[in-house]
Design a protein around this motif. Sequence first.
Motif, PDB file in Angstrom:
ATOM      1  N   SER A 288      40.334  43.612  46.607  1.00  0.00           N
ATOM      2  CA  SER A 288      39.236  43.573  45.637  1.00  0.00           C
ATOM      3  C   SER A 288      38.212  44.687  45.864  1.00  0.00           C
ATOM      4  O   SER A 288      37.295  44.851  45.066  1.00  0.00           O
ATOM      5  N   ALA A 289      38.352  45.406  46.964  1.00  0.00           N
ATOM      6  CA  ALA A 289      37.384  46.464  47.267  1.00  0.00           C
ATOM      7  C   ALA A 289      37.383  47.515  46.161  1.00  0.00           C
ATOM      8  O   ALA A 289      38.443  47.942  45.697  1.00  0.00           O
ATOM      9  N   PRO A 290      36.206  47.936  45.702  1.00  0.00           N
ATOM     10  CA  PRO A 290      36.136  48.906  44.600  1.00  0.00           C
ATOM     11  C   PRO A 290      36.661  50.281  44.992  1.00  0.00           C
ATOM     12  O   PRO A 290      36.532  50.706  46.142  1.00  0.00           O
ATOM     13  N   ARG A 291      37.278  50.928  44.039  1.00  0.00           N
ATOM     14  CA  ARG A 291      37.750  52.293  44.244  1.00  0.00           C
ATOM     15  C   ARG A 291      36.649  53.270  43.824  1.00  0.00           C
ATOM     16  O   ARG A 291      35.516  52.880  43.513  1.00  0.00           O
ATOM     17  N   LYS A 292      36.959  54.538  43.804  1.00  0.00           N
ATOM     18  CA  LYS A 292      35.958  55.557  43.488  1.00  0.00           C
ATOM     19  C   LYS A 292      35.364  55.359  42.096  1.00  0.00           C
ATOM     20  O   LYS A 292      34.198  55.607  41.858  1.00  0.00           O
ATOM     21  N   GLY A 293      36.199  54.902  41.177  1.00  0.00           N
ATOM     22  CA  GLY A 293      35.704  54.716  39.810  1.00  0.00           C
ATOM     23  C   GLY A 293      34.817  53.512  39.640  1.00  0.00           C
ATOM     24  O   GLY A 293      34.284  53.275  38.557  1.00  0.00           O
ATOM     25  N   GLY A 294      34.688  52.689  40.688  1.00  0.00           N
ATOM     26  CA  GLY A 294      33.828  51.524  40.614  1.00  0.00           C
ATOM     27  C   GLY A 294      34.557  50.240  40.299  1.00  0.00           C
ATOM     28  O   GLY A 294      34.007  49.158  40.394  1.00  0.00           O
ATOM     29  N   LYS A 295      35.838  50.345  39.912  1.00  0.00           N
ATOM     30  CA  LYS A 295      36.613  49.159  39.581  1.00  0.00           C
ATOM     31  C   LYS A 295      37.509  48.776  40.750  1.00  0.00           C
ATOM     32  O   LYS A 295      37.977  49.634  41.496  1.00  0.00           O
ATOM     33  N   ALA A 296      37.761  47.468  40.878  1.00  0.00           N
ATOM     34  CA  ALA A 296      38.634  46.989  41.941  1.00  0.00           C
ATOM     35  C   ALA A 296      40.075  47.362  41.636  1.00  0.00           C
ATOM     36  O   ALA A 296      40.460  47.531  40.481  1.00  0.00           O
ATOM     37  N   ARG A 297      40.853  47.500  42.686  1.00  0.00           N
ATOM     38  CA  ARG A 297      42.273  47.850  42.511  1.00  0.00           C
ATOM     39  C   ARG A 297      42.972  46.832  41.618  1.00  0.00           C
ATOM     40  O   ARG A 297      43.810  47.172  40.804  1.00  0.00           O
ATOM     41  N   MET A 298      42.646  45.536  41.825  1.00  0.00           N
ATOM     42  CA  MET A 298      43.326  44.488  41.074  1.00  0.00           C
ATOM     43  C   MET A 298      42.954  44.524  39.599  1.00  0.00           C
ATOM     44  O   MET A 298      43.795  44.282  38.727  1.00  0.00           O
ATOM     45  N   SER A 299      41.692  44.818  39.289  1.00  0.00           N
ATOM     46  CA  SER A 299      41.268  44.824  37.894  1.00  0.00           C
ATOM     47  C   SER A 299      41.973  45.918  37.102  1.00  0.00           C
ATOM     48  O   SER A 299      42.144  45.820  35.891  1.00  0.00           O
ATOM     49  N   LEU A 300      42.376  46.984  37.775  1.00  0.00           N
ATOM     50  CA  LEU A 300      43.080  48.067  37.100  1.00  0.00           C
ATOM     51  C   LEU A 300      44.489  47.669  36.700  1.00  0.00           C
ATOM     52  O   LEU A 300      45.057  48.218  35.763  1.00  0.00           O
ATOM     53  N   ALA A 301      45.077  46.709  37.411  1.00  0.00           N
ATOM     54  CA  ALA A 301      46.458  46.329  37.154  1.00  0.00           C
ATOM     55  C   ALA A 301      46.573  45.064  36.311  1.00  0.00           C
ATOM     56  O   ALA A 301      47.648  44.763  35.802  1.00  0.00           O
ATOM     57  N   ALA A 302      45.501  44.305  36.151  1.00  0.00           N
ATOM     58  CA  ALA A 302      45.558  43.038  35.423  1.00  0.00           C
ATOM     59  C   ALA A 302      45.863  43.263  33.949  1.00  0.00           C
ATOM     60  O   ALA A 302      45.361  44.222  33.339  1.00  0.00           O
ATOM     61  N   PRO A 303      46.698  42.402  33.330  1.00  0.00           N
ATOM     62  CA  PRO A 303      46.920  42.490  31.884  1.00  0.00           C
ATOM     63  C   PRO A 303      45.593  42.403  31.139  1.00  0.00           C
ATOM     64  O   PRO A 303      44.741  41.569  31.455  1.00  0.00           O
ATOM     65  N   ALA A 304      45.413  43.249  30.143  1.00  0.00           N
ATOM     66  CA  ALA A 304      44.112  43.370  29.473  1.00  0.00           C
ATOM     67  C   ALA A 304      43.684  42.085  28.775  1.00  0.00           C
ATOM     68  O   ALA A 304      42.489  41.800  28.670  1.00  0.00           O
ATOM     69  N   CYS A 305      44.646  41.309  28.301  1.00  0.00           N
ATOM     70  CA  CYS A 305      44.314  40.081  27.566  1.00  0.00           C
ATOM     71  C   CYS A 305      44.441  38.829  28.427  1.00  0.00           C
ATOM     72  O   CYS A 305      44.505  37.716  27.891  1.00  0.00           O
ATOM     73  N   LEU A 306      44.485  38.982  29.729  1.00  0.00           N
ATOM     74  CA  LEU A 306      44.652  37.831  30.624  1.00  0.00           C
ATOM     75  C   LEU A 306      43.507  36.841  30.446  1.00  0.00           C
ATOM     76  O   LEU A 306      42.334  37.187  30.597  1.00  0.00           O
ATOM     77  N   GLY A 307      43.856  35.598  30.107  1.00  0.00           N
ATOM     78  CA  GLY A 307      42.864  34.536  29.960  1.00  0.00           C
ATOM     79  C   GLY A 307      42.197  34.486  28.601  1.00  0.00           C
ATOM     80  O   GLY A 307      41.400  33.582  28.341  1.00  0.00           O
ATOM     81  N   ARG A 308      42.527  35.429  27.716  1.00  0.00           N
ATOM     82  CA  ARG A 308      41.901  35.463  26.397  1.00  0.00           C
ATOM     83  C   ARG A 308      42.723  34.671  25.401  1.00  0.00           C
ATOM     84  O   ARG A 308      43.941  34.801  25.328  1.00  0.00           O
ATOM     85  N   ALA A 309      42.045  33.844  24.608  1.00  0.00           N
ATOM     86  CA  ALA A 309      42.731  33.035  23.599  1.00  0.00           C
ATOM     87  C   ALA A 309      43.124  33.916  22.409  1.00  0.00           C
ATOM     88  O   ALA A 309      42.429  34.887  22.073  1.00  0.00           O
TER      89      ALA A 309
END
Length: 314
Positions: A288-309
Amino acid sequence: MDLSAISPTLLIASLMVAATPILLAAIGELVVEKAGVLNLGVEGMMITGAICGFAIAVETGSPVLGFICAAIGAAILSMIFGVLTQFFLSNQVATGLALTLFGLGLSSLLGQSYVGIKPPSTEKIDFPLLSDIPYLGPIVFNHDLMVYLTLALVAAVWATLKYTRAGLILRAVGENHDAAHALGYKVIRVRLMAIAFGGACAGLGGAYLSLIRVPQWTEGMTAGAGWIALAIVVFASWRPLRVLLGAYLFGGVTVLQLNLQAAGMAIPVEYLSMSPYLITILVLVIMSAPRKGGKARMSLAAPACLGRAFHASS
């Protein structure tokens, strides 16, 4: 403490067995999340599969039939989640948590008459000559059929997601369900099929616990395995082969702490027992540690619509 009593060969072989139920649940949840659905009911589906598989195996004397019914039972339970979230648009997080609580209660009710009963044994597959290979034989060629089927399932999911049209559609639904709908794909149907597949895999994982890993029925015997499976999917950045590595990491730590207890390591048993979970949390924190761009490694790989109805009119 006598570390010489710990056999590296048996340790690695036991690792594969310990990792199998979590690997089954995790690979199923990966497919569900790739479709854009977050199902936190893995624990409930696993424990339901554990009692369904155990009860059927005991009543019929057939572990194979037990595994089949475990997959069907957990898949049916997952459809409750599917209908509520895909048709009634209920909150996926809240519905998944409710599914876990429902599964735990249902399994406790169904399992009351099976406490203390031993299930029929599941034979290991015999590989002539291969199982006699020094070191490699006992590690790789001395397991039950479910271990090999689980590895084959991981490979099949990886190949399907990467190379097939069905995998492309599934990933498209998870990344942008509105665009997938505009192209004519049945988003709800795809997601329901993914949810059922995830439920079936979780049920198989639960049945593996009650029929092979710990051949008995005990209330709450999954002991957080479903939550670990959820964490492993995130740790693996939604990649099947990394899910395999994550499950084996957790399985390896679990087996190691049991061996250290048996060897008489001068550490309180409670600390050793919690070590697999602590290491899993540590790995998640690192991921979960943020990368240089400020986003976590996991957030970059998560499906964009994950959890969205999804709603067809949206």
